[in-house]
Write a protein that holds these residues in place. Structure first.
Motif, PDB file in Angstrom:
ATOM      1  N   PRO A 107       0.929  -1.519  -0.114  1.00 24.35           N
ATOM      2  CA  PRO A 107      -0.559   0.021  -0.110  1.00 24.35           C
ATOM      3  C   PRO A 107       0.939   1.492  -0.652  1.00 24.35           C
ATOM      4  CG  PRO A 107      -0.679  -1.275   1.672  1.00 24.35           C
ATOM      5  CD  PRO A 107       0.624  -2.258   1.249  1.00 24.35           C
ATOM      6  N   THR A 108       2.438   1.093   0.382  1.00 20.05           N
ATOM      7  CA  THR A 108       3.098   2.418   0.364  1.00 20.05           C
ATOM      8  C   THR A 108       3.134   3.120  -0.870  1.00 20.05           C
ATOM      9  OG1 THR A 108       3.773   2.167   2.724  1.00 20.05           O
ATOM     10  CG2 THR A 108       4.956   3.093   0.947  1.00 20.05           C
ATOM     11  N   PRO A 111      -1.140   3.152  -2.993  1.00 22.20           N
ATOM     12  CA  PRO A 111      -1.967   4.334  -2.465  1.00 22.20           C
ATOM     13  C   PRO A 111      -2.893   3.693  -2.996  1.00 22.20           C
ATOM     14  CG  PRO A 111      -0.364   5.289  -3.032  1.00 22.20           C
ATOM     15  CD  PRO A 111       0.380   4.005  -3.759  1.00 22.20           C
ATOM     16  N   ILE A 123      -5.891   2.087   4.807  1.00 23.23           N
ATOM     17  CA  ILE A 123      -4.114   2.327   4.557  1.00 23.23           C
ATOM     18  C   ILE A 123      -3.400   2.659   5.321  1.00 23.23           C
ATOM     19  CG2 ILE A 123      -4.549   1.107   1.962  1.00 23.23           C
ATOM     20  CD1 ILE A 123      -3.408   3.820   0.642  1.00 23.23           C
ATOM     21  N   VAL A 125       0.052   4.432   5.126  1.00 24.89           N
ATOM     22  CA  VAL A 125       1.501   4.499   4.139  1.00 24.89           C
ATOM     23  C   VAL A 125       2.874   5.397   4.631  1.00 24.89           C
ATOM     24  CG1 VAL A 125       2.399   5.805   1.804  1.00 24.89           C
ATOM     25  CG2 VAL A 125      -0.522   5.343   2.204  1.00 24.89           C
ATOM     26  N   PHE A 160      -1.092  11.475  -1.176  1.00 28.75           N
ATOM     27  CA  PHE A 160      -0.526  10.275  -0.150  1.00 28.75           C
ATOM     28  C   PHE A 160       0.604  10.288   0.128  1.00 28.75           C
ATOM     29  CE2 PHE A 160      -3.262   8.081  -3.161  1.00 28.75           C
ATOM     30  CZ  PHE A 160      -4.986   7.244  -2.571  1.00 28.75           C
TER      31      PHE A 160
END
Length: 176
Positions: A107-108, A111, A123, A125, A160
């Motif tokens: 997810p980092t 995202p 999520i 991050v 993000f």
């Protein structure tokens, strides 16, 4: 939850690497567990390491149901994303209102796509040692997702930016 090492995406790596893929201790989750326990003693925490257990998705979901959590954090790397999504589906099937947070390298790096996965509510991050405990504290009050490094599916925030910890000495030892 450290998801089970099944349904992994295999690579063209040597057999010895693929054979052991996903069978390592997840220190990142243990650091987050330590940070959660330090943040607020009223936050109850459990850690399910499903890597070596051989448990099926439905069995893990039943174990989650026994603990009756408000939030489930699941670690995701790209090679285990199929396993993660199968696990999320199994959990949401028996606990449809539970909040599932996806964290880790996948997810980092991805995202926007990670927030679009079915069953994912938020999520993390970047590093989760500060942001995930804040999410847990907010769930006790307002269920607010306005936390650096945390992004909820319905928040509408599109930029993000990760919460990165520059001084690793500020972290407690992992909760082994």
């Amino acid at each position: 939850i450290n998801p089970p090492a099944i349904d992994l995406i295999r690579t063209e790596l040597p057999v010895s690497i693929n054979k052991n893929l996903g069978h390592t201790c997840n220190l990142g989750l243990l650091y987050i567990l330590s940070a959660l326990r330090k943040t607020d003693k009223s936050i109850s925490t459990d850690f399910l390491d499903c890597r070596m257990s051989g448990a099926e998705y439905s069995g893990i979901a039943l174990e989650v149901k026994k603990h009756n959590p408000d939030i489930v954090g699941i670690f995701a790397v790209t090679h285990n994303i199929i396993s993660v999504l199968n696990l999320i589906g199994a959990i949401k099937k028996i606990l449809p209102n539970i909040h599932i947070n996806l964290g880790g390298p996948h997810p980092t790096l991805f995202p926007k796509q990670s927030l679009e996965y079915p069953g994912v509510d938020s999520i993390t991050v970047g590093d989760g040692e500060r942001s995930f405990p804040k999410l847990a504290l907010n769930f006790k009050k307002s269920r607010d997702c306005e936390i650096k490094g945390i992004y909820c599916k319905d928040s509408g925030r599109g930029n993000f930016s990760p919460d990165l910890i520059n001084n690793l000495d500020e972290l407690d030892y992992p909760a082994r």
